[in-house]
Write a protein that holds these residues in place. Structure first.
Motif, PDB file in Angstrom:
ATOM      1  N   UNK A   4       0.831  -1.212   0.000  1.00  0.00           N
ATOM      2  CA  UNK A   4       0.000   0.000   0.000  1.00  0.00           C
ATOM      3  C   UNK A   4       0.862   1.257   0.000  1.00  0.00           C
ATOM      4  N   UNK A   5       1.910   1.234   0.787  1.00  0.00           N
ATOM      5  CA  UNK A   5       2.835   2.366   0.855  1.00  0.00           C
ATOM      6  C   UNK A   5       3.518   2.576  -0.487  1.00  0.00           C
ATOM      7  N   UNK A   6       3.988   1.507  -1.096  1.00  0.00           N
ATOM      8  CA  UNK A   6       4.689   1.612  -2.383  1.00  0.00           C
ATOM      9  C   UNK A   6       3.751   2.093  -3.493  1.00  0.00           C
ATOM     10  N   UNK A   7       2.538   1.574  -3.514  1.00  0.00           N
ATOM     11  CA  UNK A   7       1.563   2.009  -4.515  1.00  0.00           C
ATOM     12  C   UNK A   7       1.233   3.484  -4.316  1.00  0.00           C
ATOM     13  N   UNK A   8       1.044   3.896  -3.076  1.00  0.00           N
ATOM     14  CA  UNK A   8       0.735   5.307  -2.805  1.00  0.00           C
ATOM     15  C   UNK A   8       1.871   6.207  -3.277  1.00  0.00           C
ATOM     16  N   UNK A   9       3.117   5.831  -2.973  1.00  0.00           N
ATOM     17  CA  UNK A   9       4.258   6.645  -3.435  1.00  0.00           C
ATOM     18  C   UNK A   9       4.290   6.706  -4.958  1.00  0.00           C
ATOM     19  N   UNK A  10       4.073   5.578  -5.618  1.00  0.00           N
ATOM     20  CA  UNK A  10       4.075   5.539  -7.087  1.00  0.00           C
ATOM     21  C   UNK A  10       3.009   6.453  -7.672  1.00  0.00           C
ATOM     22  N   UNK A  12       1.295   8.975  -6.240  1.00  0.00           N
ATOM     23  CA  UNK A  12       1.534  10.387  -5.933  1.00  0.00           C
ATOM     24  C   UNK A  12       2.633  10.932  -6.838  1.00  0.00           C
ATOM     25  N   UNK A  13       3.673  10.153  -7.042  1.00  0.00           N
ATOM     26  CA  UNK A  13       4.760  10.557  -7.927  1.00  0.00           C
ATOM     27  C   UNK A  13       4.252  10.809  -9.341  1.00  0.00           C
ATOM     28  N   UNK A  14       3.438   9.900  -9.860  1.00  0.00           N
ATOM     29  CA  UNK A  14       2.905  10.042 -11.219  1.00  0.00           C
ATOM     30  C   UNK A  14       1.950  11.222 -11.337  1.00  0.00           C
ATOM     31  N   UNK A  15       1.016  11.328 -10.411  1.00  0.00           N
ATOM     32  CA  UNK A  15       0.003  12.377 -10.474  1.00  0.00           C
ATOM     33  C   UNK A  15       0.633  13.760 -10.332  1.00  0.00           C
ATOM     34  N   UNK A  16       1.587  13.871  -9.416  1.00  0.00           N
ATOM     35  CA  UNK A  16       2.210  15.182  -9.169  1.00  0.00           C
ATOM     36  C   UNK A  16       3.443  15.415 -10.043  1.00  0.00           C
ATOM     37  N   UNK A  89      -5.891  10.347  -6.065  1.00  0.00           N
ATOM     38  CA  UNK A  89      -4.901   9.429  -5.487  1.00  0.00           C
ATOM     39  C   UNK A  89      -5.613   8.222  -4.874  1.00  0.00           C
ATOM     40  N   UNK A  90      -6.652   8.469  -4.120  1.00  0.00           N
ATOM     41  CA  UNK A  90      -7.400   7.372  -3.501  1.00  0.00           C
ATOM     42  C   UNK A  90      -7.953   6.430  -4.567  1.00  0.00           C
ATOM     43  N   UNK A  91      -8.583   6.989  -5.588  1.00  0.00           N
ATOM     44  CA  UNK A  91      -9.184   6.148  -6.635  1.00  0.00           C
ATOM     45  C   UNK A  91      -8.135   5.311  -7.361  1.00  0.00           C
ATOM     46  N   UNK A  92      -7.019   5.930  -7.714  1.00  0.00           N
ATOM     47  CA  UNK A  92      -5.996   5.193  -8.465  1.00  0.00           C
ATOM     48  C   UNK A  92      -5.316   4.131  -7.611  1.00  0.00           C
ATOM     49  N   UNK A  93      -5.001   4.469  -6.371  1.00  0.00           N
ATOM     50  CA  UNK A  93      -4.362   3.482  -5.483  1.00  0.00           C
ATOM     51  C   UNK A  93      -5.291   2.306  -5.223  1.00  0.00           C
TER      52      UNK A  93
END
Length: 108
Positions: A4-10, A12-16, A89-93
């Motif tokens: 979950x942490x790795x997906x969230x970082x990925x 957020x990195x892509x979106x931002x 971010x929530x939807x994509x993760x």
């Protein structure tokens, strides 16, 4: 590794459009501060992670995580772009986590 942490970082990195490896650096540039806040808020609000658990993941004291909580709430109420980005971010993760769970079931 925490998926979950790795997906969230990925995500957020892509979106931002920020380098993934710099999200949890010590920079105080606003976009990186927001990126860190998004990852932390996602883990707390969506998955119920505790401050100590997140602190261990990002190598920060739990009080740092605790401070993020009211700031995130304030940003959600006062900044519509921030809130919109967090929703994305929530939807994509979550979509990636669901896809991974379905894949794991098919594999078994």
């Amino acid at each position: 590794m925490d998926a979950r942490f790795e997906i969230a970082k990925d995500q957020v990195s892509q979106i931002m459009q920020l380098p993934r490896e710099l999200i949890f650096s010590n920079t105080r540039q606003q976009e990186f501060v927001d990126a860190r806040r998004y990852v932390i808020a996602y883990l707390v609000f969506v998955h119920g992670y505790g401050f100590s658990r997140i602190g261990r993941l990002i190598k920060r004291h739990p009080s740092t995580i605790h401070y993020t909580y009211p700031v995130h709430q304030n940003m959600m109420e006062s900044n519509s772009k921030y809130a919109e980005t967090f929703g994305l971010i929530i939807r994509r993760c979550n979509a990636l986590l669901i896809k991974g769970a379905v894949w794991q079931q098919k594999k078994q």
